[in-house]
Design a protein around this motif. Sequence first.
Motif, PDB file in Angstrom:
ATOM      1  N   GLY A 438       0.818  -1.200   0.000  1.00  0.00           N
ATOM      2  CA  GLY A 438       0.000   0.000   0.000  1.00  0.00           C
ATOM      3  C   GLY A 438       0.856   1.255   0.000  1.00  0.00           C
ATOM      4  N   ASP A 439       0.220   2.383  -0.275  1.00  0.00           N
ATOM      5  CA  ASP A 439       0.975   3.644  -0.291  1.00  0.00           C
ATOM      6  C   ASP A 439       1.461   4.004   1.111  1.00  0.00           C
ATOM      7  N   GLY A 440       0.744   3.530   2.142  1.00  0.00           N
ATOM      8  CA  GLY A 440       1.226   3.755   3.503  1.00  0.00           C
ATOM      9  C   GLY A 440       2.382   2.831   3.839  1.00  0.00           C
ATOM     10  N   GLY A 441       2.203   1.556   3.573  1.00  0.00           N
ATOM     11  CA  GLY A 441       3.218   0.561   3.925  1.00  0.00           C
ATOM     12  C   GLY A 441       4.531   0.763   3.204  1.00  0.00           C
ATOM     13  N   LEU A 463       1.907  -0.999  -6.322  1.00  0.00           N
ATOM     14  CA  LEU A 463       1.538  -0.058  -5.254  1.00  0.00           C
ATOM     15  C   LEU A 463       0.038   0.211  -5.303  1.00  0.00           C
ATOM     16  N   TRP A 464      -0.650  -0.245  -4.285  1.00  0.00           N
ATOM     17  CA  TRP A 464      -2.096   0.005  -4.193  1.00  0.00           C
ATOM     18  C   TRP A 464      -2.268   1.382  -3.569  1.00  0.00           C
ATOM     19  N   HIS A 465      -2.712   2.340  -4.415  1.00  0.00           N
ATOM     20  CA  HIS A 465      -2.661   3.735  -3.983  1.00  0.00           C
ATOM     21  C   HIS A 465      -4.064   4.265  -3.665  1.00  0.00           C
ATOM     22  N   ASN A 466      -4.387   4.280  -2.390  1.00  0.00           N
ATOM     23  CA  ASN A 466      -5.683   4.840  -1.973  1.00  0.00           C
ATOM     24  C   ASN A 466      -5.493   6.064  -1.059  1.00  0.00           C
ATOM     25  N   ARG A 467      -4.343   6.687  -1.222  1.00  0.00           N
ATOM     26  CA  ARG A 467      -4.030   7.947  -0.529  1.00  0.00           C
ATOM     27  C   ARG A 467      -4.167   7.841   0.992  1.00  0.00           C
ATOM     28  N   GLY A 468      -3.497   6.873   1.546  1.00  0.00           N
ATOM     29  CA  GLY A 468      -3.452   6.797   3.007  1.00  0.00           C
ATOM     30  C   GLY A 468      -3.781   5.423   3.540  1.00  0.00           C
ATOM     31  N   TYR A 469      -4.092   5.392   4.819  1.00  0.00           N
ATOM     32  CA  TYR A 469      -4.310   4.128   5.531  1.00  0.00           C
ATOM     33  C   TYR A 469      -5.747   3.669   5.345  1.00  0.00           C
ATOM     34  N   GLY A 470      -6.025   3.063   4.164  1.00  0.00           N
ATOM     35  CA  GLY A 470      -7.392   2.682   3.807  1.00  0.00           C
ATOM     36  C   GLY A 470      -8.033   1.751   4.830  1.00  0.00           C
ATOM     37  N   GLU A 471      -7.291   0.752   5.258  1.00  0.00           N
ATOM     38  CA  GLU A 471      -7.850  -0.228   6.183  1.00  0.00           C
ATOM     39  C   GLU A 471      -8.271   0.449   7.496  1.00  0.00           C
TER      40      GLU A 471
HETATM   41 MG   LIG Z   1      -3.235   3.013   1.379  1.00  0.00          MG
END
Ligand SMILES: [Mg+2]
Length: 537
Positions: A438-441, A463-471
Amino acid sequence: MTSTTSPATCGEALIGLLEDRGVEVVFGIPGVHTLELYRGLAGSSIRHITPRHEQGAVFAADGYARVSRRCGVCLLITGPGVTNAATAVASAYHDSQPLLIISSATASRDARRGRGALHDLPDQQAFMSTITAFSETVEAPEQLPGAIARAFAVLEGPRPRPVHVGIPTDVLDRPVTATARSSTPAAAPPMPAAADLERAVQLLVAAEQPMILLGGGAIDAGVAAARISAVTGAPIVTTVNGKGAVSESHPAALGATLTLQPVFGALEHADVVLAVGTELSKVDFYYQPELPSFSGSLIRVDVDPAQIHGGRSATLGILGEAGATLSALAHRLEALTGEDRSARAAARARDLRSRLEWWPGAESFFGVLDAIESALPHDAIIAADSTQLAYVASSYLPLRRPRSYLCPAGYGTLGPALPMAIGAQIAAPERPVACLVGDGGLLFTVAELATAAALGLPVAIVLWHNRGYGEIRDAMDRAGVPHLGTDASAHDFQAIARGFGCDGVRVSTIEQVAAALGDAFGAGRPTLIEVPAELAG
Ligand SMILES: [Mg+2]
Ligand SMILES: Cc1ncc(C[n+]2csc(CCOP(=O)(O)OP(=O)(O)O)c2C)c(N)n1
């Protein structure tokens, strides 16, 4: 076999001992405390890899170990080298991976005296002892061969775990006249008792609805497990650590779906479950409130006597190495029944697979994962981080080989995927390696892009990019907590990729995901493939 050589210092002697053990690669960052190790390395056959942070070094060693079936070795400096490494060591401890962590330690005269020596930890050995099989401080050069032998007894033993050997700087620098170099073979794993095998055969032969459950300890036992499936009609399900033990395209394979209904229910209601090399830990059944109740008989096979009744008590516990025990079981079952129930196993697996109940939102990842799957050669290796894309991939993405899905989900830290992919690619230069992150990790170990680029490794970083800590945003939504602290992303991942010497591509359609992955595997450097979350269906 014992021979003697005459290295100049204890540090150099240590490198010789590693060579004797067949160590080919070490991961580390040098410091003034460890110069004698590097003097030894310079004249040795061992390859040294320099990750850009000690956490990356240990994760790379972990990825190397999982793919190569050898132990991963790290060379670290006293104090910050060790504390930087600690998260990754704890992760390897959680997953029983064989890592040898060698570090310098505060000089003997200053240790545990709080004198403010450079890099001093109040008690480095105590610090490391909770996340390793053992942590030992070598007080004199003569103790070194014994310490390394004790370490390899664990690393090559039935239940490996990380081991830490600390050597005070004054000991590392001390001249040694001769060091005994020995290559003591590892202890043989326990063999199953004949009476236990007999009892297991009786239970399995009489079973109408048996199931086979494989954990990380059974990762190399897939062939024998498939034979047992064929004579008993049992579908095969794995934990995430056991993923790929049996090819997930095998007709009887359920993949790593044990946390999903109706597979979970099938485990609960099976008349016999044969559970091999698994702790039955809480995280294995992450989406369920409790472990399965196992209303039938639970046969457990494990090399570790402490695990036989851990989590859920076994009806029958068999102490033995997974592969040898399952082979012996398969042999007896085949001799006894001669029946082929593989069609039945396949039909039951097909039925369970067709009714899988995913958690809310999981299905939106299927399109992207289908595209990834379409671009994966059969021998591909995937390293998975703690990202929503990987949570679904663990149960959805079929892998065909053991030791091909590197996912330290147990400790569940952010950041392992990229460095593990690097270690995997070093262990298997000819195999395609991708990581899902992820983009955070990624930002936790982003500096390892530099390592991958410097080594020219064609790792594909999806890179799974959802602009932050999606989970965590989703968890906050479920708990009625406003989003706070969850926008921790970066501004421009393409610029980051280029800055580290990697290729970068931002896809805008699902079709482009597969094409970008194919290109990445053929490149001479890493490629960061940025997949915007808008591609979730
Ligand atoms: Mg993310
Ligand atoms: C070291 C560490 N800190 C915090 C967490 C808590 N955590 C779990 S998932 C997650 C979000 C990760 O974001 P990202 O990598 O972008 O993946 P996404 O959930 O957005 O797919 C966080 C912060 C963790 N697992 N590990």
